[in-house]
Design an enzyme around this catalytic site. Structure first.
Site, short mmCIF file in Angstrom:
data_model
loop_
_atom_site.label_atom_id
_atom_site.label_comp_id
_atom_site.label_asym_id
_atom_site.label_seq_id
_atom_site.Cartn_x
_atom_site.Cartn_y
_atom_site.Cartn_z
N GLU A 166 -26.03 66.12 -11.91
CA GLU A 166 -27.16 65.26 -12.28
C GLU A 166 -27.04 63.84 -11.69
OE1 GLU A 166 -27.51 65.55 -16.54
OE2 GLU A 166 -28.30 67.57 -16.43
N GLU A 353 -27.85 74.43 -16.54
CA GLU A 353 -27.90 73.84 -17.89
C GLU A 353 -29.28 74.07 -18.50
OE1 GLU A 353 -26.80 69.75 -18.55
OE2 GLU A 353 -25.19 69.91 -17.09
N1 LIG Z 1 -39.64 57.01 -16.06
N2 LIG Z 1 -38.43 56.82 -15.68
N3 LIG Z 1 -37.70 57.84 -15.16
C1 LIG Z 1 -36.53 57.50 -14.39
C2 LIG Z 1 -35.29 57.52 -15.21
O1 LIG Z 1 -35.34 58.65 -16.01
C3 LIG Z 1 -34.48 58.57 -17.10
C4 LIG Z 1 -34.09 59.98 -17.38
O2 LIG Z 1 -33.51 60.04 -18.68
C5 LIG Z 1 -32.72 61.13 -18.88
C6 LIG Z 1 -32.63 62.15 -17.95
C7 LIG Z 1 -31.83 63.23 -18.22
C8 LIG Z 1 -31.11 63.27 -19.41
C9 LIG Z 1 -30.26 64.43 -19.64
C10 LIG Z 1 -29.30 64.58 -20.57
N4 LIG Z 1 -28.83 65.83 -20.40
C11 LIG Z 1 -27.80 66.54 -21.17
C12 LIG Z 1 -26.53 66.45 -20.33
N5 LIG Z 1 -26.69 67.04 -18.99
C13 LIG Z 1 -25.34 67.13 -18.51
C14 LIG Z 1 -24.49 67.44 -19.69
O3 LIG Z 1 -23.43 66.55 -19.70
C15 LIG Z 1 -25.39 67.22 -20.92
O4 LIG Z 1 -24.70 66.50 -21.92
N6 LIG Z 1 -29.45 66.38 -19.40
N7 LIG Z 1 -30.34 65.55 -18.93
C16 LIG Z 1 -31.20 62.25 -20.33
C17 LIG Z 1 -32.01 61.18 -20.07
#
Ligand SMILES: N=NNCCOCCOc1ccc(-c2cn(C[C@@H]3NC[C@@H](O)[C@H]3O)nn2)cc1
Length: 447
Positions: A166, A353
Site C-alpha cells: 500500500e 487484503e
Molecule cells: N481524498 N483524499 N485521498 C487521498 C488520501 O487518502 C487517504 C486514504 O486513507 C486511507 C487509505 C487506506 C487505508 C487502509 C487501511 N487499511 C488496513 C491496513 N491495510 C494494510 C494492513 O496493515 C491493514 O492494517 N487498508 N487501507 C486507511 C486510510
C-alpha cells in the site's frame, strides 16, 4: 439456499504484517523501526497502544501456523521486519532475525502452506529515517540491499513475493495526512516519497529477475471505489481523482511506464512536482506477475471545492459501515476488478487484503461475528461475479488471520478471523473462522 461456486484453482489464505503481529520489538537483535518511534509518541495511536508485544507471534508463530493449517488455507501472507534483518537498515546483518523467518517459512511449508512474503509493510528502520527516510534516494539503495538478502535467503522456499504494501498509505497517510509513521504533513514530501517507493519497487523487480528468483512478484495496491453522485463532469472527475490516487498513480508507472497526466497536473496545481530523474520511469516500468488488490471500502462521492487533497466529499448515506467507520460497498470491489482489467489488461489479480472491523463480543468462549461473515459473503460474491465475467482473479486473502495492531487505531479495531485476548495472548476462533474454513474446504458458499 443459493450457493456461489468458486473455481477449483483459486488460492485461499489470510494476511498479516510484522509490526502488527510479531511483538518482540527489542528481542534477538531487532532494531527500531519508525512505527516503534511513532507508536511511542504520545497522541499518535489510540489508547497509547504500540506494537511492543502485539500478538506475540514472534514467539507463537507455530501456534499461528497451526491455526492456518486447521483453517485449510494454501497461502499465508506475512511481511518481513526490515529492522530484524538489518537493525540499522543496512550494514551489519542480524542472523537471529533471518533465522526467525526461516523458522516461520519452514513451519508453513511443513504444513503445505505457501508463504507470500511482503518485503516492506511500512516499518522502515529508524536509523534510515534519521538519514531522511524515503525522502532520501539513498534509502532505495538500502532497500535493494535488504531485498537482495531476503531473496538470497528464501529463494526456493517462497514462491509469492510482494514489494511494498500500500504505497498510498506509506507515502500519503504517512507524509501528507500525517496519521501514520513518521507523521509528516507535506504534499511535496509525499509526492517525492511516492516516486521513491515506486523506484524501490521497480529496482526490486529488476533484481528479482536478474537473480532468477523462483516464483512470482507483484504489488500490494490500495484500491477503493467512488461512484459519482451525479453524471456532472465535476463529480465524475472528482471520483476519478480519488480512484486515480489509489490505483493509477501507483500502477500506471509500473504497467504503462508513465504517471497519469491528470494527477500530475493536479499535484502541480497544489504546488507539488515529481522528482523524476533520467531513467527513473524505465526503472519503475518492470513487468510484474500479479496485481495485489487490497480492498476495504468505497462510496458515492461528489466534487466539493477545496475539500481535502482532491476536492471531493463522500456521501455515505447509502451504506452500512464497519466498526472502523468504513462504508460496506462490495459492488465497489466488483467495479475495481473491471477497472483494473480495462486499464491494465489480463495481468492476474490477487486479492491480498479484504476484511471487516467488527465489535466482536467474546461471550462464553465464543465470538458470534455474523457481521463479518456477511461482509465476506458480500465481497466474495463480488469476487465470483468478476471471475464469472472473465476477470483473471487467482487468489483471495482475508485480512486478517488475527486481531492485531491496526496502526493509529491501536488494538481496539479488530479485523481477525481469530480473536486475540491481548492480556493472555489466547487465540479464540471466531464464528467467521469456521465459516471461512468451510468455504475453503467446499470451494463454495451459501448466500
Ligand atoms: N481524498 N483524499 N485521498 C487521498 C488520501 O487518502 C487517504 C486514504 O486513507 C486511507 C487509505 C487506506 C487505508 C487502509 C487501511 N487499511 C488496513 C491496513 N491495510 C494494510 C494492513 O496493515 C491493514 O492494517 N487498508 N487501507 C486507511 C486510510
Amino acid at each position: 439456499m443459493p450457493i456461489i461456486q468458486f473455481p477449483k484453482g483459486l488460492k485461499w489464505g489470510t494476511a498479516t504484517a510484522a509490526y502488527q503481529v510479531e511483538g518482540a520489538v527489542s528481542e534477538d537483535g531487532r532494531g527500531l523501526s519508525i512505527w516503534d518511534t511513532f507508536s511511542h509518541t504520545p497522541g499518535k495511536v489510540k489508547n497509547g497502544d504500540n506494537g511492543d508485544i502485539a500478538c506475540d507471534s514472534y514467539h507463537r508463530y507455530a501456534e499461528d501456523v497451526d491455526l492456518l493449517h486447521q483453517l485449510g488455507v494454501n497461502v499465508y501472507r506475512f511481511s518481513v521486519s526490515w529492522s530484524r534483518i538489518y537493525p540499522n537498515g543496512k550494514g551489519e546483518l542480524n542472523p537471529k532475525g533471518v533465522n526467525y523467518y526461516h523458522n516461520l517459512i519452514d513451519k508453513l511449508l511443513e504444513k503445505g502452506i505457501e508463504p507470500m512474503l511482503t518485503l516492506y509493510h511500512w516499518d522502515l528502520p529508524q536509523a534510515l529515517q534519521d538519514d531522511g527516510g524515503w525522502a532520501n534516494r539513498e534509502t532505495i539503495d538500502a532497500f535493494i540491499l535488504y531485498a537482495k538478502t531476503v531473496f538470497n535467503e528464501f529463494n526456493g522456499k517462497v514462491k509469492y513475493w510482494q514489494t511494498i504494501n500500500e504505497p498510498l498509505c506509506a507515502a500519503f497517510l504517512s507524509n501528507y495526512q500525517g496519521v501514520h509513521a513518521p507523521g509528516f504533513q507535506d504534499l511535496q514530501l509525499a509526492v517525492d516519497i511516492s516516486h521513491h517507493l515506486l523506484l524501490a519497487h521497480g529496482r526490486t523487480v529488476r533484481l528479482f529477475r536478474d537473480m532468477r528468483v523462483e516464483g512470482e512478484i507483484g504489488t500490494a495496491t490500495n484500491t477503493t471505489w467512488r461512484e459519482p453522485f451525479s453524471i456532472k463532469a465535476e463529480d465524475m472527475e472528482a471520483c476519478k481523482r480519488e480512484i486515480g490516487l489509489n490505483i493509477d498513480w501507483f500502477l500506471d508507472p509500473i504497467i504503462k511506464g508513465e504517471y497519469p497526466g491528470y494527477m500530475v497536473e493536479w499535484f502541480k496545481k497544489k504546488g507539488a512536482e515529481l522528482p523524476i530523474k533520467e531513467g527513473d520511469l524505465e526503472a519503475i516500468h518492470q513487468p510484474i506477475d500479479f496485481i495485489g488488490v487490497n480492498y476495504y471500502s468505497g462510496n458515492i462521492a461528489r466534487y466539493k471545492k477545496d475539500a481535502g487533497l482532491l476536492d471531493i466529499e463522500n456521501i455515505e448515506i447509502d451504506y452500512d459501515k464497519t466498526y472502523i467507520e468504513w462504508p460496506i460497498y462490495a459492488d465497489g470491489l466488483y467495479k475495481v476488478f473491471h477497472y483494473l482489467a480495462e486499464r491494465y489488461g489480463d495481468i492476474p489479480l490477487f486479492v491480498t487484503e479484504n476484511g471487516a472491523c467488527c465489535i466482536d463480543q467474546l461471550s462464553e468462549g465464543r465470538v458470534n461475528d455474523q457481521d463479518r461473515i456477511k461482509y465476506y459473503q458480500q465481497h466474495l460474491t463480488a469476487v465470483s461475479r468478476a471471475i464469472e465475467s472473465g476477470i483473471n482473479i487467482t487468489g483471495y486473502l482475508a485480512w486478517s488471520l488475527l486481531d492485531n495492531f491496526e496502526w493509529a487505531e491501536g488494538y481496539g479495531k479488530r479485523f481477525g478471523l481469530v480473536y486475540v485476548d491481548f492480556h493472555t495472548m489466547e487465540r479464540i476462533k471466531k464464528d467467521s473462522y469456521y465459516w471461512y474454513k468451510k468455504v475453503i474446504a467446499n470451494g463454495w458458499m451459501e448466500i
